[in-house]
Design a protein around this motif. Structure first.
Motif, PDB file in Angstrom:
ATOM      1  N   SER A 150      64.886   7.878  39.543  1.00 12.37           N
ATOM      2  CA  SER A 150      65.967   7.147  38.887  1.00 12.37           C
ATOM      3  C   SER A 150      67.278   7.513  39.564  1.00 12.37           C
ATOM      4  O   SER A 150      67.382   8.545  40.241  1.00 12.37           O
ATOM      5  CB  SER A 150      66.037   7.474  37.396  1.00 12.37           C
ATOM      6  N   MET A 151      68.262   6.656  39.356  1.00 10.84           N
ATOM      7  CA  MET A 151      69.587   6.937  39.895  1.00 10.84           C
ATOM      8  C   MET A 151      70.630   6.512  38.878  1.00 10.84           C
ATOM      9  O   MET A 151      70.572   5.411  38.327  1.00 10.84           O
ATOM     10  CB  MET A 151      69.823   6.196  41.205  1.00 10.84           C
ATOM     11  N   LYS A 152      71.555   7.397  38.602  1.00 12.12           N
ATOM     12  CA  LYS A 152      72.728   7.048  37.820  1.00 12.12           C
ATOM     13  C   LYS A 152      73.809   6.659  38.826  1.00 12.12           C
ATOM     14  O   LYS A 152      74.202   7.468  39.676  1.00 12.12           O
ATOM     15  CB  LYS A 152      73.173   8.230  36.959  1.00 12.12           C
ATOM     16  N   VAL A 153      74.270   5.418  38.761  1.00  9.63           N
ATOM     17  CA  VAL A 153      75.225   4.925  39.756  1.00  9.63           C
ATOM     18  C   VAL A 153      76.317   4.133  39.047  1.00  9.63           C
ATOM     19  O   VAL A 153      76.042   3.286  38.199  1.00  9.63           O
ATOM     20  CB  VAL A 153      74.510   4.075  40.835  1.00  9.63           C
ATOM     21  N   ASP A 154      77.562   4.449  39.358  1.00  8.97           N
ATOM     22  CA  ASP A 154      78.689   3.804  38.697  1.00  8.97           C
ATOM     23  C   ASP A 154      78.819   2.339  39.107  1.00  8.97           C
ATOM     24  O   ASP A 154      78.313   1.911  40.157  1.00  8.97           O
ATOM     25  CB  ASP A 154      79.989   4.552  39.011  1.00  8.97           C
ATOM     26  N   SER A 155      79.543   1.589  38.291  1.00 13.27           N
ATOM     27  CA  SER A 155      79.614   0.138  38.466  1.00 13.27           C
ATOM     28  C   SER A 155      80.544  -0.296  39.600  1.00 13.27           C
ATOM     29  O   SER A 155      80.557  -1.469  39.962  1.00 13.27           O
ATOM     30  CB  SER A 155      80.081  -0.518  37.169  1.00 13.27           C
ATOM     31  N   ASP A 156      81.321   0.634  40.159  1.00 11.54           N
ATOM     32  CA  ASP A 156      82.232   0.273  41.255  1.00 11.54           C
ATOM     33  C   ASP A 156      81.702   0.752  42.604  1.00 11.54           C
ATOM     34  O   ASP A 156      82.465   0.963  43.546  1.00 11.54           O
ATOM     35  CB  ASP A 156      83.622   0.853  41.014  1.00 11.54           C
TER      36      ASP A 156
END
Length: 397
Positions: free
Chosen positions: A245-251
């Motif tokens: 999994s990856m937590k990735v910001d929206s920008d």
């Protein structure tokens, strides 16, 4: 420190019965009206307290469906779960459980009301453990597709443009190098005067795309730790079969090919693995004017444990459950990526440097196509920039 309620009580004492006694020359009706008004104010403040304390003694004996239970439920449906620090033991005070989704407008009205009435209270300590929250919008069966990689994007409710830009670029790639990939967005509760309309729009967006998750915490910068822990909870409970999994910001710009190459490399661990832009020996910000301020009460150490910068970090999917369990022991603080680092340390895992650290970049500066062909992730300035760069990177050469 004086709360708004303290001031109301003083107002009652100073301008209630005393002014009634001084108003005798206005006639008995004026006094009776004022007494009735003061009685109404008294009941307004005392009723929640009476319900709260009587709940402990009566809840075990009052059968469901009785007037008592109905009144309690009506009282509770009006209060939102706002947490304030207790000066005595730093434990969180809950006004009431969060309401069901159908009372969303009441939640927002009450949240706004409370926040305007308690401007002299510093809110420092929110319970980040996800069992304190529930899902309003959910996709519990999404992982029946057995994805290899799940991309989890925390985003503000109103940022539709950012979500659509991701949907048309890296979030649209469902298969990369033969591996299934899935992208989901997580939002909290909407705020403001138009919250009911905003919630309806979110629900319509959810029906249209089937990629929105929503939980009942107030969506704010301060609550990013809660947001991240809810992400971990969803992965642990709804999608344990994923490999990564990856937590990735929206920008963020995300090069899916390079990310997948990293994950499929033979020397990349499939368990107890987390990598990204590694932060070593980062000092805790004690400047109260900084958005990154953390008090010594919340985190007493002068430096954070090694952690991954929150813009985007990837991890083996056995970690979410372990991080959620660790969060029961680690006091939450408002720097979400450092908090995840503290949980990872508690589990006994050390974040790994990526094989090529230059692939996780904060900023790349002036646009050069070859730079974006080489990185895994970097921060961008706008959703439109993501679309433009993606088109250029993907164009035939």
């Amino acid at each position: 420190m004086h709360t708004h309620q303290d001031m109301e009580v003083k107002l009652f004492k100073g301008y209630g019965w005393k002014r009634c006694s001084l108003a005798q020359d206005r006639g008995p009706r004026s006094c009776l009206i004022k007494k009735g008004f003061i009685l109404l104010l008294t009941l307004t403040f005392l009723l929640p307290a009476i319900i709260y304390f009587s709940d402990f003694s009566l809840k075990t004996t009052a059968p469901p469906g009785t007037l008592y239970k109905n009144v309690v439920n009506q009282i509770r449906s009006f209060y939102v779960a706002i947490e304030f620090p207790s000066g005595r033991d730093n434990q969180t005070i809950f006004l009431a459980p969060a309401p069901a989704p159908k009372t969303h407008q009441q939640v927002q009205q009450r949240a706004t009301q409370i926040s305007t009435q308690t401007t002299d209270i510093s809110v420092h300590y929110h319970i980040a453990h996800p069992s304190n929250y529930h899902y309003i919008l959910d996709e519990p069966d999404k992982c029946q597709q057995n994805p290899f990689l799940v991309l989890m994007v925390p985003v503000a409710p109103h940022q539709v443009e950012a979500r659509n830009a991701i949907r048309s670029t890296w979030g649209n790639e469902s298969t990369v190098q033969g591996k299934a990939v899935m992208t989901l967005f997580l939002v909290g509760l909407t705020g403001g005067s138009d919250s009911e309309k905003a919630q309806q729009q979110l629900e319509e967006e959810s029906r249209q795309h089937g990629d929105l998750l929503q939980s009942n915490f107030v969506d704010s910068y301060f609550n990013l730790t809660i947001k991240t822990m809810v992400i971990m909870d969803w992965l642990a409970t709804r999608c344990p079969q994923a490999n990564f999994s990856m937590k990735v910001d929206s920008d963020m710009y995300l090069n899916m090919e390079n990310l997948m190459t990293l994950l499929l490399a033979p020397n990349t661990p499939r368990q107890n693995y987390i990598t990204g832009m590694v932060m070593w020996d980062r000092p805790v910000v004690r400047n109260k004017n900084s958005k990154w301020y953390v008090s010594e009460e919340l985190y007493p150490e002068p430096k954070y444990p090694t952690y991954l910068l929150g813009m985007g970090y990837v991890f083996s999917n056995d970690l979410p459950e372990k991080i959620v369990e660790a969060s029961k022991e680690i006091k939450p603080f408002n720097i979400e990526d450092a908090y995840v680092g503290a949980c990872v340390k508690h589990v006994g895992i050390t974040p790994s440097s990526p094989p090529d650290p230059s692939q996780f970049r904060a900023y790349l500066g002036q646009y050069k196509r070859e730079d974006f062909l080489r990185v895994i992730t970097t921060i961008l300035g706008s959703p439109q920039q993501l679309i433009d760069i993606w088109k250029d990177v993907k164009r035939p050469t």
